[in-house]
Design an enzyme around this catalytic site. Structure first.
Site, short mmCIF file in Angstrom:
data_model
loop_
_atom_site.label_atom_id
_atom_site.label_comp_id
_atom_site.label_asym_id
_atom_site.label_seq_id
_atom_site.Cartn_x
_atom_site.Cartn_y
_atom_site.Cartn_z
N HIS A 205 0.86 -1.20 0.00
CA HIS A 205 0.00 0.00 0.00
C HIS A 205 0.89 1.24 0.00
O HIS A 205 1.65 1.43 -0.94
CB HIS A 205 -0.94 -0.09 1.22
CG HIS A 205 -2.06 0.92 1.25
ND1 HIS A 205 -2.42 1.71 0.20
CD2 HIS A 205 -2.91 1.23 2.25
CE1 HIS A 205 -3.44 2.47 0.55
NE2 HIS A 205 -3.76 2.22 1.79
N HIS B 118 -2.76 -2.63 -9.61
CA HIS B 118 -3.71 -1.95 -8.71
C HIS B 118 -4.99 -2.77 -8.65
O HIS B 118 -5.40 -3.38 -9.65
CB HIS B 118 -4.03 -0.54 -9.25
CG HIS B 118 -4.58 0.37 -8.20
ND1 HIS B 118 -5.90 0.36 -7.85
CD2 HIS B 118 -3.97 1.28 -7.42
CE1 HIS B 118 -6.10 1.26 -6.89
NE2 HIS B 118 -4.95 1.83 -6.61
N ASP C 71 2.59 5.06 -7.04
CA ASP C 71 3.87 4.92 -6.32
C ASP C 71 5.06 4.73 -7.24
O ASP C 71 6.20 4.72 -6.78
CB ASP C 71 3.78 3.73 -5.35
CG ASP C 71 2.80 4.03 -4.22
OD1 ASP C 71 1.82 3.28 -4.07
OD2 ASP C 71 3.00 5.06 -3.54
C1 SDX Z 1 -1.59 2.03 -3.41
O1 SDX Z 1 -6.25 0.61 -3.24
C2 SDX Z 1 -5.80 1.82 -3.46
O2 SDX Z 1 -6.49 2.70 -3.91
C3 SDX Z 1 -4.36 2.03 -3.04
C4 SDX Z 1 -3.72 3.34 -3.50
C5 SDX Z 1 -4.31 4.52 -2.79
O3 SDX Z 1 -4.22 5.64 -3.32
O4 SDX Z 1 -4.78 4.34 -1.64
O5 SDX Z 1 -3.89 3.51 -4.89
C6 SDX Z 1 -2.23 3.34 -3.18
O6 SDX Z 1 -1.51 1.25 -2.50
C7 SDX Z 1 -1.11 1.70 -4.80
C8 SDX Z 1 -0.57 0.24 -4.89
C9 SDX Z 1 0.88 0.24 -4.40
N1 SDX Z 1 1.38 -1.17 -4.31
C10 SDX Z 1 2.31 -1.61 -5.15
O7 SDX Z 1 2.77 -0.98 -6.11
C11 SDX Z 1 2.80 -3.02 -4.81
C12 SDX Z 1 2.90 -3.85 -6.09
N2 SDX Z 1 1.54 -4.11 -6.56
C13 SDX Z 1 0.87 -5.21 -6.07
O8 SDX Z 1 1.35 -6.01 -5.08
C14 SDX Z 1 -0.58 -5.39 -6.49
O9 SDX Z 1 -0.70 -5.00 -7.78
C15 SDX Z 1 -1.60 -4.70 -5.62
C16 SDX Z 1 -1.43 -5.08 -4.20
C17 SDX Z 1 -1.49 -3.22 -5.76
C18 SDX Z 1 -2.96 -5.13 -6.12
O10 SDX Z 1 -3.03 -6.47 -5.89
P1 SDX Z 1 -4.34 -7.32 -6.26
O11 SDX Z 1 -5.43 -6.48 -6.79
O12 SDX Z 1 -4.65 -8.18 -5.10
O13 SDX Z 1 -3.85 -8.12 -7.46
P2 SDX Z 1 -3.24 -9.56 -7.36
O14 SDX Z 1 -2.17 -9.56 -6.31
O15 SDX Z 1 -4.37 -10.52 -7.24
O16 SDX Z 1 -2.54 -9.70 -8.78
C19 SDX Z 1 -3.23 -10.21 -9.90
C20 SDX Z 1 -2.13 -10.88 -10.69
C21 SDX Z 1 -1.34 -11.91 -9.91
O17 SDX Z 1 -0.78 -12.80 -10.86
P3 SDX Z 1 -1.42 -14.31 -10.98
O18 SDX Z 1 -1.54 -14.86 -9.57
O19 SDX Z 1 -2.75 -14.10 -11.64
O20 SDX Z 1 -0.45 -15.09 -11.83
O21 SDX Z 1 -1.15 -9.90 -11.08
C22 SDX Z 1 0.10 -10.21 -10.47
C23 SDX Z 1 -0.17 -11.17 -9.33
O22 SDX Z 1 0.94 -11.99 -9.10
N3 SDX Z 1 0.64 -8.94 -9.98
C24 SDX Z 1 1.90 -8.58 -10.10
C25 SDX Z 1 1.95 -7.29 -9.56
N4 SDX Z 1 0.75 -6.93 -9.11
C26 SDX Z 1 -0.06 -7.97 -9.37
N5 SDX Z 1 2.97 -9.22 -10.64
C27 SDX Z 1 4.12 -8.55 -10.59
N6 SDX Z 1 4.28 -7.29 -10.07
C28 SDX Z 1 3.22 -6.65 -9.55
N7 SDX Z 1 3.36 -5.45 -9.06
#
Ligand code: SDX
Length: 443
Positions: free
Chosen positions: A269, A308, A364
């Site tokens: 996050h 996201h 981010d």
């Molecule tokens: C913020 O919610 C908000 O509004 C938050 C925010 C705000 O203003 O409050 O926007 C701020 O928190 C932005 C997000 C910052 N986090 C990151 O950048 C961390 C990296 N991103 C992730 O870990 C992920 O994308 C999330 C946590 C942001 C979202 O995760 P989800 O919706 O639970 O998605 P998921 O983990 O189910 O991913 C779906 C697929 C998966 O692959 P498969 O299992 O289908 O094979 O996408 C992949 C994940 O492995 N994936 C990624 C990835 N993000 C998702 N693979 C590699 N790198 C990534 N960053």
């Protein structure tokens, strides 16, 4: 004419149920409790781990269209606010629902500036932290501690109290954040200078040294103010969900903001901006990006700053941050880590692994290189997220308090544990075989 409802047949009983589809395309989960096989049956529940497809509230504050990459605060597009407004005006908009006129803006600014000081005891409290304590950990602790200075804040149903605590928190969080930074640097605390702007005062409390009259660089001051606008609210994200959930117990808002700050601290996050910089430094050079991308695709690494839960398109905030980064570099000099970011983005936006999962840069991805160029240490990056998000948290909290449909948050569960077992004296117990979070050869 098509009816706005669902008709569900329970094949266990053959019974049919008609569920109204309410405004916003939602169906109330409570209807599923009526679907029973016998009079004493509990009925059905919906199951939605991490609430990926569950609306927890109705809100008027922020609208996101994740597929179209749209973000609006109270109906105003983020692009317009970032270009034409300032953070304090946007905080007023988010909290009050309308843009202020001159009179209201002046009063709002004065009200916030009246509350930038903190009780002197907070300094003693902060001195208890280790010299290398993470500023976000200090912020969680000191915001929580503020609740002990304002015991009247637990009158959460009192409008004037809510308004006063909102002004206090928006005014004081930058001071606590700056004190935390100065603590980590072993520098004396700098008191608020209310002759400066909200963001200019924050920069003064951070970076003022021996100069009598600190004036922030106007380009950096404006850049940070726009970054504050971009981070002010984001509907029901993890930390706002924490704010609403903790606040639903009718605890005071300082304790709820401390909980929200703790949620924001996580690397998935608000801690992602710090994690992005650590990732970029780990990659080291644009030529190492292809190898890193390979490790992401095997699941060995995560591309921090990408992806996201809601945006399945480019985060509109990331586009603006990318522009701001170069405005900052004009003053500070280029942060060469951005070359790695640009190469990561270029490759990822063409690679099916990311395209198929709709993974795009989020807010981010470019903030870290910008903050680093401005002179902030990585550990301050999530703190820079918490400061502006305080206005969003307080607006969402107040909306929850006023919402007649909201009660204390208490989800259900699906129990999958042991049915019932009889206690046995320790002497007769066998070697435990199935233990959770345990290692077989360790106790
Ligand atoms: C913020 O919610 C908000 O509004 C938050 C925010 C705000 O203003 O409050 O926007 C701020 O928190 C932005 C997000 C910052 N986090 C990151 O950048 C961390 C990296 N991103 C992730 O870990 C992920 O994308 C999330 C946590 C942001 C979202 O995760 P989800 O919706 O639970 O998605 P998921 O983990 O189910 O991913 C779906 C697929 C998966 O692959 P498969 O299992 O289908 O094979 O996408 C992949 C994940 O492995 N994936 C990624 C990835 N993000 C998702 N693979 C590699 N790198 C990534 N960053």
């Amino acid at each position: 004419m098509a009816k706005n409802s669902l008709t569900i047949t329970d094949n266990r009983t053959g019974k049919q149920y008609e569920l109204p589809i309410e405004e916003g395309g939602v169906v109330r989960a409570s209807h599923f409790r009526d679907m029973k096989t016998a009079a004493d049956d509990f009925g059905l529940m919906t199951y939605d781990p991490s609430f990926a497809n569950t609306a927890s509230c109705r809100s008027r504050i922020t609208f996101i269209d994740g597929d179209a990459g749209i973000l609006r605060y109270r109906g105003y597009p983020i692009e317009e606010l970032a270009e034409k407004s300032n953070y304090l005006e946007v905080a007023y908009l988010i909290v009050k629902g309308e843009l202020p006129n001159h009179k209201h803006y002046a009063a709002w600014e004065q009200n916030i500036k009246t509350h930038t000081m903190v009780h002197e005891n907070i300094k003693k409290f902060m001195e208890g932290f280790r010299y290398d304590a993470h500023p976000m950990g200090m912020l969680v602790g000191t915001i929580g501690a503020l609740s002990t200075f304002y015991p009247e804040a637990n009158a959460i149903t009192d409008l004037e109290s809510r308004r006063l605590q909102t002004r206090r928190l928006i005014g004081k969080v930058p001071t606590l954040a700056a004190f935390a930074y100065r603590h980590t640097r072993g520098l004396p605390y700098v008191y608020p200078d209310n002759d400066l702007s909200y963001t200019g005062n924050f920069l003064s409390m951070l970076f003022r040294m021996a100069e009598r009259d600190y004036q922030p660089n106007p380009i950096l001051e404006r850049a940070l103010d726009v970054l504050f606008i971009l981070h002010a609210d984001h509907e029901q994200n993890c930390s706002t969900n924490a704010m609403r959930s903790v606040g639903s117990s009718q605890v005071d808002p300082y304790s709820a903001v401390a909980a929200a700050t703790a949620a924001l601290y996580g690397p998935l996050h608000g801690g992602a901006n710090e994690a992005v910089i650590r990732m970029l430094m780990d990659i080291g050079s644009p030529k190492n990006v292809p190898d890193f991308i390979k490790r992401v695709k095997t699941g060995e690494r995560r591309l921090m700053g990408f992806g996201h839960r809601v945006y399945k398109n480019y985060d509109p905030r990331a586009k603006i941050v990318k522009r701001i980064a170069y405005e900052v570099f004009e003053v500070t000099g280029l942060n060469r880590l951005i070359e790695i970011s640009l190469e990561l983005e270029r490759i990822a936006l063409e690679d099916d692994y990311f395209v198929s999962r709709k993974l795009y840069p989020n807010v981010d991805f470019y903030t870290g290189v910008t903050y680093q160029a401005m002179g902030f240490p990585m550990t301050m990056f999530p703190v820079l997220f918490a400061i502006p998000r305080t206005s969003g948290w307080m607006a969402q909290w107040a909306e929850m308090v006023r919402d007649p449909e909201q009660k204390i948050a208490r989800p259900r569960q699906v129990y999958i544990g042991e049915v019932v077992r009889k206690w046995a004296p320790i002497d007769g117990r066998a070697e435990p075989t199935t233990r959770e979070d345990a290692v077989s050869d360790q106790i």
